[in-house]
Design an enzyme around this catalytic site. Structure first.
Site: not given
Ligand SMILES: Nc1ncnc2c1ncn2[C@@H]1O[C@H](COP(=O)(O)OP(=O)(O)OP(=O)(O)O)[C@@H](O)[C@H]1O
Ligand SMILES: [Mg+2]
Length: 321
Positions: A258-259
């Protein structure tokens, strides 16, 4: 220069073990220590993309000193962290090499006093005015990212205040937080928010991404980038709505994906890229981060490969209200 704010910085330790067994004893194969906290991860990715970045937030105690020493070794990142009496927290991530999965342990942050919060506000105002430290402050702030949770002692409306001050200086803001700080932040009309599916459901009460993103927009965000894990991302803006996903799900450590998405969106904003290109960059960068072992890093090859293959689709149907 881009400014990232991390009020709850951390020294991130990552242990790699061949296989993680709860209650078992483990040989740690490799230990890495990194300056962490969401805005620091965003800064590291921005620096790798060639954007000079300044980081502010709090750092204190022995862990804070270590964090700053490590940060000083990184290229392209300027340290404008504010000293505090308490000790910066540590986080421990244990990566199971047999599955690639990570288990995360996060210490609570130190208590921030009213004087320390006032000191942060002073540093932030100086940076926005462009008269901070010689190194950091002489280039104008092009955009601000406000990232992560609030440590105890910081007012719950902190992000709303930081958004209003950035806007008063004519600087756009991206907000990535959750719960009440996000709810309050939305009311100050950030240019973009990047909640994940759970964070978005937490403030809007709906798990349907398009409906939830539109609800977040009604609460004050100009644009909403809802990240949907391996499903990719939904981007709702005043100019249109787009969705994009990685061509394949990537196995690895999703912490920090997400970052990297925030860094992708933010770099696209300051470069003036069209929305669909910002989205494609965010999706490729964040997937490439899943492949890299630690948050704030991405696999260059995966990034380049995916960037050419991410398909962005425009939504034309009206909101499902
Ligand atoms: N397994 C995966 N394969 C490919 N892309 C992924 C995968 N997991 C996450 N992503 C990409 O990463 C982006 C962010 O992931 P996620 O929605 O899990 O964010 P988050 O929960 O805010 O993460 P964090 O806060 O830990 O950085 C997603 O929108 C997607 O584009
Ligand atoms: Mg996040």
């Amino acid at each position: 220069m881009i400014l990232t704010v991390t009020l709850n910085t951390a020294l991130d330790l990552t242990y790699r073990v061949p296989r993680l067994d709860v209650h078992g004893s483990h040989q740690v194969r490799e230990v890495t220590e990194r300056p962490g906290g969401k805005g620091l991860n965003v800064a590291r990715v921005l620096a790798a993309l060639g954007h000079a970045t300044t980081v502010t937030g709090f750092a204190g105690g022995r862990t804070g000193a270590e964090l700053r020493a490590l940060l000083g070794e990184e290229q392209g990142i300027t340290d404008a962290l504010v000293p505090i009496g308490g000790s910066t927290r540590r986080t421990v991530g244990v990566v199971d090499e047999s599955s690639g999965d990570a288990t995360q342990l996060n210490e609570p942050g130190p208590h921030i006093t009213p004087a320390e919060w006032a000191s942060l506000l002073g540093t932030y105002a100086e940076l926005l005015r462009g008269d901070g430290t010689a190194e950091a402050g002489n280039s104008p702030v092009e955009a601000v990212a406000l990232c992560g949770s609030l440590p105890p002692g910081v007012p719950v409306g902190a992000y709303a205040q930081l958004i209003r001050e950035a806007h008063a200086a004519g600087v756009p803001v991206v907000l990535d937080t959750s719960g009440e700080p996000l709810r309050r932040g939305l009311a100050a009309r950030p240019d973009l928010v990047k909640p994940n599916a759970t964070e978005l459901a937490g403030i809007t009460g709906t798990t349907e991404p398009l409906r939830a993103a539109r609800a977040a927009q009604r609460r004050g965000a100009h644009s909403v980038a809802a990240s949907l894990g391996s499903q990719g991302m939904l981007l709702v803006t005043p100019d249109g709505t787009w969705q994009a996903g990685p061509p394949r799900s990537i196995a690895g450590n999703p912490t920090g994906a997400g970052d990297s998405a925030v860094a992708g969106l933010l770099s696209g904003l300051v470069e003036g890229l069209p929305w669909p290109d910002r989205l494609a960059r965010a999706v490729a960068l964040s997937a490439a981060t899943v492949r890299a072992p630690t948050a704030g890093e991405f696999d260059e090859e995966v990034h380049n490969d995916l960037l050419a293959r991410v398909k962005v689709e425009e939504h034309s149907e009206p909101a499902p209200d």
